[in-house]
Design a protein around this motif. Sequence first.
Motif, PDB file in Angstrom:
ATOM      1  N   UNK A 189      55.329  38.783  37.715  1.00 17.35           N
ATOM      2  CA  UNK A 189      55.898  37.470  37.482  1.00 17.35           C
ATOM      3  C   UNK A 189      55.907  36.560  38.690  1.00 17.35           C
ATOM      4  N   UNK A 190      55.505  37.098  39.845  1.00 22.28           N
ATOM      5  CA  UNK A 190      55.455  36.287  41.065  1.00 22.28           C
ATOM      6  C   UNK A 190      54.007  36.196  41.520  1.00 22.28           C
ATOM      7  N   UNK A 191      53.510  37.206  42.193  1.00 22.02           N
ATOM      8  CA  UNK A 191      52.082  37.200  42.550  1.00 22.02           C
ATOM      9  C   UNK A 191      51.207  37.465  41.326  1.00 22.02           C
ATOM     10  N   UNK A 192      51.642  38.369  40.459  1.00 21.92           N
ATOM     11  CA  UNK A 192      50.877  38.661  39.241  1.00 21.92           C
ATOM     12  C   UNK A 192      51.402  37.804  38.104  1.00 21.92           C
ATOM     13  N   UNK A 193      50.522  37.023  37.498  1.00 27.03           N
ATOM     14  CA  UNK A 193      50.900  36.134  36.396  1.00 27.03           C
ATOM     15  C   UNK A 193      50.847  36.932  35.086  1.00 27.03           C
ATOM     16  N   UNK A 194      51.905  37.676  34.837  1.00 28.07           N
ATOM     17  CA  UNK A 194      51.873  38.608  33.709  1.00 28.07           C
ATOM     18  C   UNK A 194      52.958  38.366  32.676  1.00 28.07           C
ATOM     19  N   UNK A 195      53.650  37.229  32.713  1.00 32.81           N
ATOM     20  CA  UNK A 195      54.767  37.046  31.792  1.00 32.81           C
ATOM     21  C   UNK A 195      54.316  37.079  30.334  1.00 32.81           C
ATOM     22  N   UNK A 196      53.134  36.537  30.031  1.00 35.39           N
ATOM     23  CA  UNK A 196      52.664  36.577  28.647  1.00 35.39           C
ATOM     24  C   UNK A 196      52.362  38.004  28.207  1.00 35.39           C
ATOM     25  N   UNK A 197      51.796  38.808  29.107  1.00 36.64           N
ATOM     26  CA  UNK A 197      51.553  40.215  28.787  1.00 36.64           C
ATOM     27  C   UNK A 197      52.867  40.958  28.584  1.00 36.64           C
ATOM     28  N   UNK A 198      53.860  40.627  29.393  1.00 35.91           N
ATOM     29  CA  UNK A 198      55.173  41.266  29.260  1.00 35.91           C
ATOM     30  C   UNK A 198      55.788  40.936  27.900  1.00 35.91           C
ATOM     31  N   UNK A 199      55.723  39.684  27.493  1.00 35.51           N
ATOM     32  CA  UNK A 199      56.293  39.295  26.208  1.00 35.51           C
ATOM     33  C   UNK A 199      55.516  39.942  25.069  1.00 35.51           C
ATOM     34  N   UNK A 200      54.188  39.995  25.178  1.00 32.98           N
ATOM     35  CA  UNK A 200      53.380  40.641  24.146  1.00 32.98           C
ATOM     36  C   UNK A 200      53.715  42.127  24.043  1.00 32.98           C
ATOM     37  N   UNK A 201      53.850  42.788  25.184  1.00 32.51           N
ATOM     38  CA  UNK A 201      54.203  44.210  25.175  1.00 32.51           C
ATOM     39  C   UNK A 201      55.611  44.429  24.646  1.00 32.51           C
TER      40      UNK A 201
END
Length: 217
Positions: A11-23
């Motif tokens: 969520x900071x260096x890695x732009x993964x919030x959409x993956x987190x919500x999908x998971x």
Amino acid sequence: MTAHLVWDWNGTLLDDVDAVVEATNASFVEIGLPSITRERYRELYCVPVPRFYERLTGRLPTEDEWLVMDAIFHRHYWALAGGCGLAAGAVELLAAGREAGRTQSLCSLAPHDRLVPLVREHGIESHFVRVDGRVGRSGEGKAEHLIRHLAALDGVEPRHTVVIGDAVDDAAAASAAGVRAVLYTGGSHARASLEAAGVPVVDSLAEAVAEAQRLVG
């Protein structure tokens, strides 16, 4: 004085919030919870993570329930994580910081054995003097992990150190470790949640670096 930056990963260096919500939603299907929007997730998410489930369901999961929930979420998340890119400007900021003589490290609650290969795949490992992921139990806060991380750094003074993260827990961990924090709105929390932490809140990583330098300058 030049700041030492302790970067958060998810969520900071890695732009993964959409993956987190999908998971999260994929795991909710398996455990019988209704799906959640990205906006609602960012309003409710918190660390320790079992409290997030308490906010959703009205009660804390039992130990056995949490182990199942955590395992299901991570099965879905790690199937998606490899497709996530870095946040806008992250590569350039890390490189510029290193060229300017700024030291940087990475402290994350992502599992260490998963984190290190991902950092290498993104080609940014050389910008950090140390990379520490979580070893052991999932779902806890970052404070003790950050304290150990800072203790392992050579020649880094707390008064020159700033944590850059996307979660209220990053600010709480920084406070427990005796260092400052700047929070970034591009990750797991909505701005209103971050502002309650009482530390500077910014909308880009470039602003976060500039604010960190201002705090120690």
